[in-house]
Design an enzyme around this catalytic site. Structure first.
Site, PDB file in Angstrom:
ATOM      1  N   HIS A 108       0.945  -1.234  -0.097  1.00 22.13           N
ATOM      2  CA  HIS A 108      -0.009  -0.074  -0.119  1.00 22.13           C
ATOM      3  C   HIS A 108       0.907   1.111   0.155  1.00 22.13           C
ATOM      4  CE1 HIS A 108      -3.227  -2.508   2.541  1.00 22.13           C
ATOM      5  NE2 HIS A 108      -2.960  -3.062   1.314  1.00 22.13           N
TER       6      HIS A 108
HETATM    7  C1  LIG Z   1      -0.391  -7.658  -3.848  1.00 24.12           C
HETATM    8  C2  LIG Z   1      -1.266  -6.504  -3.512  1.00 24.12           C
HETATM    9  C3  LIG Z   1      -2.366  -6.639  -2.654  1.00 24.12           C
HETATM   10  C4  LIG Z   1      -3.263  -5.756  -2.437  1.00 24.12           C
HETATM   11  N1  LIG Z   1      -4.231  -5.832  -2.057  1.00 24.12           N
HETATM   12  C5  LIG Z   1      -5.504  -4.920  -1.533  1.00 24.12           C
HETATM   13  C6  LIG Z   1      -6.595  -5.136  -0.786  1.00 24.12           C
HETATM   14  O1  LIG Z   1      -6.886  -6.369  -0.637  1.00 24.12           O
HETATM   15  N2  LIG Z   1      -7.373  -3.998  -0.755  1.00 24.12           N
HETATM   16  C7  LIG Z   1      -6.955  -2.762  -0.853  1.00 24.12           C
HETATM   17  O2  LIG Z   1      -7.694  -1.977  -0.714  1.00 24.12           O
HETATM   18  N3  LIG Z   1      -5.903  -2.579  -1.530  1.00 24.12           N
HETATM   19  C8  LIG Z   1      -5.049  -3.551  -1.724  1.00 24.12           C
HETATM   20  N4  LIG Z   1      -3.649  -3.172  -2.400  1.00 24.12           N
HETATM   21  C9  LIG Z   1      -3.479  -1.920  -2.776  1.00 24.12           C
HETATM   22  C10 LIG Z   1      -4.094  -1.496  -4.182  1.00 24.12           C
HETATM   23  O3  LIG Z   1      -4.171  -2.261  -5.124  1.00 24.12           O
HETATM   24  C11 LIG Z   1      -3.581  -0.180  -4.344  1.00 24.12           C
HETATM   25  O4  LIG Z   1      -3.666   0.898  -3.618  1.00 24.12           O
HETATM   26  C12 LIG Z   1      -4.392   0.435  -5.663  1.00 24.12           C
HETATM   27  O5  LIG Z   1      -4.247  -0.195  -6.636  1.00 24.12           O
HETATM   28  C13 LIG Z   1      -3.934   2.047  -5.974  1.00 24.12           C
HETATM   29  O6  LIG Z   1      -4.482   2.339  -7.082  1.00 24.12           O
HETATM   30  P1  LIG Z   1      -3.852   3.471  -7.904  1.00 24.12           P
HETATM   31  O7  LIG Z   1      -4.763   3.948  -8.948  1.00 24.12           O
HETATM   32  O8  LIG Z   1      -3.170   4.485  -7.074  1.00 24.12           O
HETATM   33  O9  LIG Z   1      -2.679   2.726  -8.627  1.00 24.12           O
HETATM   34  P2  LIG Z   1      -2.529   1.353  -9.535  1.00 24.12           P
HETATM   35  O10 LIG Z   1      -3.576   0.585  -9.180  1.00 24.12           O
HETATM   36  O11 LIG Z   1      -1.060   0.832  -8.936  1.00 24.12           O
HETATM   37  O12 LIG Z   1      -2.494   1.607 -10.845  1.00 24.12           O
HETATM   38  C14 LIG Z   1      -1.473   2.416 -11.843  1.00 24.12           C
HETATM   39  C15 LIG Z   1      -1.422   2.164 -13.103  1.00 24.12           C
HETATM   40  O13 LIG Z   1      -0.509   3.001 -13.682  1.00 24.12           O
HETATM   41  C16 LIG Z   1       0.448   2.446 -14.696  1.00 24.12           C
HETATM   42  N5  LIG Z   1       1.469   3.319 -15.072  1.00 24.12           N
HETATM   43  C17 LIG Z   1       2.327   3.819 -14.159  1.00 24.12           C
HETATM   44  N6  LIG Z   1       3.302   4.573 -14.625  1.00 24.12           N
HETATM   45  C18 LIG Z   1       2.589   4.612 -15.994  1.00 24.12           C
HETATM   46  C19 LIG Z   1       3.277   5.535 -17.315  1.00 24.12           C
HETATM   47  N7  LIG Z   1       4.241   6.052 -17.117  1.00 24.12           N
HETATM   48  N8  LIG Z   1       2.626   5.318 -18.369  1.00 24.12           N
HETATM   49  C20 LIG Z   1       1.520   4.364 -18.195  1.00 24.12           C
HETATM   50  N9  LIG Z   1       1.174   3.856 -17.367  1.00 24.12           N
HETATM   51  C21 LIG Z   1       1.735   4.021 -16.312  1.00 24.12           C
HETATM   52  C22 LIG Z   1       0.887   1.275 -13.918  1.00 24.12           C
HETATM   53  O14 LIG Z   1       1.231   0.182 -15.061  1.00 24.12           O
HETATM   54  C23 LIG Z   1      -0.253   0.437 -13.282  1.00 24.12           C
HETATM   55  O15 LIG Z   1      -1.347  -0.255 -13.818  1.00 24.12           O
HETATM   56  C24 LIG Z   1      -2.896  -4.109  -2.926  1.00 24.12           C
HETATM   57  C25 LIG Z   1      -1.833  -3.800  -3.593  1.00 24.12           C
HETATM   58  C26 LIG Z   1      -0.737  -5.057  -3.911  1.00 24.12           C
HETATM   59  C27 LIG Z   1       0.370  -4.582  -4.597  1.00 24.12           C
END
Ligand SMILES: Cc1cc2nc3c(=O)[nH]c(=O)nc-3n(C[C@H](O)[C@H](O)[C@H](O)COP(=O)(O)OP(=O)(O)OC[C@H]3O[C@@H](n4cnc5c(N)ncnc54)[C@H](O)[C@@H]3O)c2cc1C
Ligand SMILES: *[C@@H]1O[C@H](CO)[C@@H](O)[C@H](O)[C@H]1NC(C)=O
Ligand SMILES: *[C@@H]1O[C@H](CO)[C@@H](O)[C@H](O)[C@H]1NC(C)=O
Ligand SMILES: *[C@@H]1O[C@H](CO)[C@@H](O)[C@H](O)[C@H]1NC(C)=O
EC number: 1.1.3.20
Length: 760
Positions: free
Chosen positions: A693
């Protein structure tokens, strides 16, 4: 794809060819493999015919027999003696899969870590270096296994920090690769890499945009471009597309269909995780996982769907961000939960989920709602992608809904910068620029990029939404010319301390929902909302075992025969203190400077103490907190016959009372051990932590001087540019951050939509 017959195992995803490995020379490789070999060596009886002290760790016949008797006592399914001997004798270095996996993980290390490691390996190969590091003139790679194993042990306690850190890193590498590839370990524990009765769910045809060959850059025009298809980006896509705007979502990762999920761990790391799952903080105190693929963290997360609690929302409102306590924000939360069918009504708890609910009955524990659209979803492999498509992540619910409303998608598209127009003195975002890499002619992504189409693309848009996640969004802003010092700072991690425990029952922890309950009794240890939550963890072996304490090769191999009776619990801190992310000068990848503070580590330890008590109450036979220098707790009274299964029940009736968390104190052994744990020094880097996280690196603020985005998600100092992901949290969410991320994204997207409509 022909749909005639559904596969009964996931379709394997091929891996890229290994690199030449020329970052190390012959001697460096020899030194490295000689150490790996000492972590998990072949162990043979000293009277065995083929023994060779350079390749085998030798034990006496009676030591072997004693070990076998011990295994008969502590495991529900002891192997036959011959199988046991064969398991001990197996040498990972002779397993091709293991070797490949080691090579792959090293190939993926950042250049500067490779240089550091290479330097130490060279030093160890010299006589002087060897003398200093090991006490022997003979370099380690010329020593018998027995001496190498002893050296590793001595490094663990070494006063000079370099050696314990080196030992820890190589042990972690070895344990991960071994847990992923050792056939004996898998077979003797009844482990398989995919859910039983595997049946892939339906795939969604995303119809990703394609570009032709040619060196001219392409240009695409749209209303909104969303960078990142994870939890934040996917929600924005649905809302904006359904509101009638033209939307393009891009992600540098690729889509994998349910029939390819869950992936084998090696492929999963390669294709589903940021930096191929090999991220560490600069001082190696933290192992860090973040999703990077189509669907981002939503493709690999564990379905925990908790709403942020009142005290956190109040803290944020007190910083001038009043909307966090409004009914409007509550609607955002409820809306995202509704879309994903978040509910705790369908959960079938596995052993770990039950342990928390029962062991903590006197405490505050509750089932954890999951985003499984009302399905039971008894599956523990989702961390490598969800094959059933029951988990309503971005690729299953949000992005398909966006598609139906006309959104377009580009996978394999790496955004390098946001483009601006500066006329009339204002900085206005006009789109993004990046590089697209196609699949190969067979639709695969493991072949060299040079053989696929690569194209520069300008995506022109009225609004740009950055949702690259907490580690990449600040880097994109920096690359796009922003100099606000808050960018990349205030990195929260929810640092995690782990505890493994073995029980009399067969647990098969890799089956069943990953986290289905949570204990909240220790979440406010400072009166300001900092503390820990106690949850279970994914039991895909390498995730549970990468840090399982190693005190010697035999102890480790014996422990591992108990894997089917083990469970992992995590103490997840809402951290008060923060770190920072910035681009590496080597390769511009995120560098993560974060060390769990004394304050936050005290909370993590308090959680580990509580977990130990909970496990004791639940009848654990051995408890391993992942805290340096703390031995495992071994319950003295254990079952007497290998066939019997009544031990646990007997024991409960003579004293342990599931209603009382402090009952274990009556066992003087346990009480004495608890005091050791409570007083332990869990200082990194010797004690390791992990994080899934990450939050806060583009934090939202009421005033421009205090953060990166305003309360509507607009980047301070620019027009038409938004951030909508976990990076904008004003501080740690305390709960697993997906739902909070989605609700904030919902909020921001509604506003973007309104703006666009007004402009029309
Ligand atoms: C193993 C694991 C288990 C988890 N379990 C839970 C859970 O059970 N419950 C919960 O609430 N949270 C959980 N989380 C946390 C949750 O997944 C994250 O907090 C959430 O995904 C964050 O969302 P986000 O939109 O910030 O980023 P993300 O979902 O990480 O998405 C970011 C995306 O941007 C893309 N990206 C980055 N840079 C670029 C670029 N320059 N150009 C194009 N694309 C790019 C990446 O490839 C990625 O796909 C877990 C995380 C992990 C790793
Ligand atoms: C060890 O066990 C084997 C097989 O059960 C037996 O043949 C042998 O005599 C035992 N040896 C010792 C030293 O106990
Ligand atoms: C994406 O682009 C950035 C900036 O151009 C670059 O540093 C990075 O290495 C690229 N990542 C990938 C996976 O190509
Ligand atoms: C947009 O943001 C403004 C200012 O924060 C807020 O008052 C308004 O309610 C938001 N509108 C929507 C639709 O979310």
């Amino acid at each position: 794809m022909a749909a005639a017959q559904l596969p009964t195992v996931p379709v394997p995803v091929e891996l890229p060819a290994l690199g030449p490995g020329t970052y190390f020379n012959e001697i460096q490789w020899q030194v490295l493999f000689s150490i790996i070999d000492a972590v998990i060596p072949s162990i043979v009886i000293d009277s065995a015919a083929e023994k060779n002290e350079n390749h085998h760790l030798q034990i006496s016949q009676s030591q072997c027999n004693e070990s076998y008797e011990y295994i008969q006592q502590v495991t529900s399914h002891p192997p036959a003696f011959e199988e046991f001997v064969e398991y001990l004798g197996a040498r990972p270095l002779e397993n091709q899969l293991f070797l490949c996996q080691v090579r792959r993980m090293l190939d993926n290390l950042p250049p500067q870590l490779k240089r550091q490691l290479g330097g130490l390996l060279s030093l160890l190969a010299t006589r002087l270096g060897s003398l200093a590091a090991t006490g022997y003139i003979t370099p380690i790679h010329e020593q018998p296994v027995r001496i190498r194993e002893a050296i590793l042990r001595s490094w663990q306690g070494s006063w000079f920090k370099i050696w314990p850190v080196l030992a820890k890193s190589i042990m972690t590498l070895t344990r991960i690769c071994w847990a992923q590839t050792d056939h004996y370990f898998h077979r003797l524990n009844g482990y398989i890499d995919y859910p039983r009765h595997y049946q892939p769910g339906p795939a969604f045809a995303f119809g990703f945009m394609q570009f032709g060959e040619g060196s001219e850059p392409e240009a695409v025009d749209t209303d909104v471009v969303i960078v990142g298809s994870g939890c934040g980006g996917a929600v924005c896509a649905k809302i904006l597309a359904e509101a009638g705007h033209r939307v393009v979502v891009v992600d540098k990762g690729y889509y994998f269909s349910p029939s390819q999920l869950p992936m084998r761990p090696d492929a999963g790391h390669e294709y589903l995780y940021e930096a191929k799952g090999r991220m560490q903080s600069t001082d190696s105190s933290m192992s860090i996982l973040a999703g990077s693929c189509w669907g981002g963290g939503g493709t690999v997360n564990w379905s925990v769907s908790l709403q942020p609690q009142g005290y956190v929302r109040q803290e944020w409102a007190d910083q001038g961000l009043e909307f966090f306590t409004t009914a409007e924000f509550q609607h955002c939360l409820d809306r995202v939960c509704e879309v994903m069918g978040v509910s705790d009504a369908h959960i079938k708890h596995n052993h770990g989920g039950r342990a928390i609910l029962e062991g903590a009955r006197k405490l505050d524990a509750k089932p954890c709602p999951q985003n499984t659209g009302g399905a039971e979803h008894y599956c523990g492999h989702c961390v490598l992608g969800c094959g059933s498509a029951e988990k309503k992540g971005p690729t299953v619910s949000w992005l398909p809904a966006a598609a139906k409303a006309g959104a377009q998608f580009i996978e394999g598209f790496n955004v390098s910068e946001v483009l601006f127009d500066h006329t009339d003195g204002n900085k206005q975002a006009t789109g993004v620029f990046g590089k697209w890499t196609s699949r190969d002619e067979h639709g695969q992504v493991h072949t060299p990029e040079a053989g696929r189409i690569q194209k520069s693309v300008y995506l022109k848009a009225k609004k740009v939404i950055v949702a690259c996640g907490t580690l990449q969004s600040p880097l994109l802003l920096m690359r796009s010319g922003f100099e606000n010092p808050h960018i990349g700072r205030h990195l929260y991690m929810h640092p995690v301390g782990m505890v493994n425990a073995a029980f009399d029952d067969v647990i098969n922890g890799w089956e069943g929902g990953i986290i289905t309950s949570v204990c909240t009794s220790f979440e406010n240890l400072d009166g300001k909302g900092h503390g820990v939550k106690i949850e279970t963890s994914a039991m895909v072996p390498h995730l549970a075992l990468f840090n399982h304490p190693w005190h010697g090769a035999l102890q480790w191999k014996l422990n591992m025969l108990r894997y089917r009776q083990m469970n992992t619990f995590i103490s997840v801190a809402r951290d008060r203190d923060t770190g920072r992310v910035y681009p590496s000068p080597d390769d511009s990848q995120p560098v993560i400077a974060y060390t769990p503070s004394d304050f936050d580590r005290a909370h993590i330890l308090a959680g580990q103490v509580a977990i130990a008590k909970l496990c004791y109450i639940q009848g654990a036979t051995e408890i391993w907190p992942f805290v340096a220098d703390v031995p495992s707790f071994v319950r003295r009274q254990r079952r007497t016959s290998s066939a019997g299964t009544t031990g646990a029940a007997d024991e409960k009736s003579d004293g342990d009372n599931v209603d009382n968390i402090d009952q274990g104190i009556n066992d003087p052994d346990f009480a004495a051990w608890l005091r050791v744990l409570q007083g332990a020094n869990n200082r990194p880097p010797l004690t390791s932590f992990s994080s899934a996280h990450q939050m806060g690196t583009c934090r939202m603020s009421a005033r421009e001087a205090d953060g990166v985005v305003d309360p509507r998600g607009r980047v301070w100092g620019a027009g038409n540019l938004y951030v909508a992901d976990a990076s904008i949290f004003p501080s740690a969410s305390g709960v697993n951050p997906m739902i909070t991320t989605m609700a904030i994204a919902d909020w921001i997207a509604q506003n973007v939509s309104m703006d666009l409509k007004r402009a029309k």
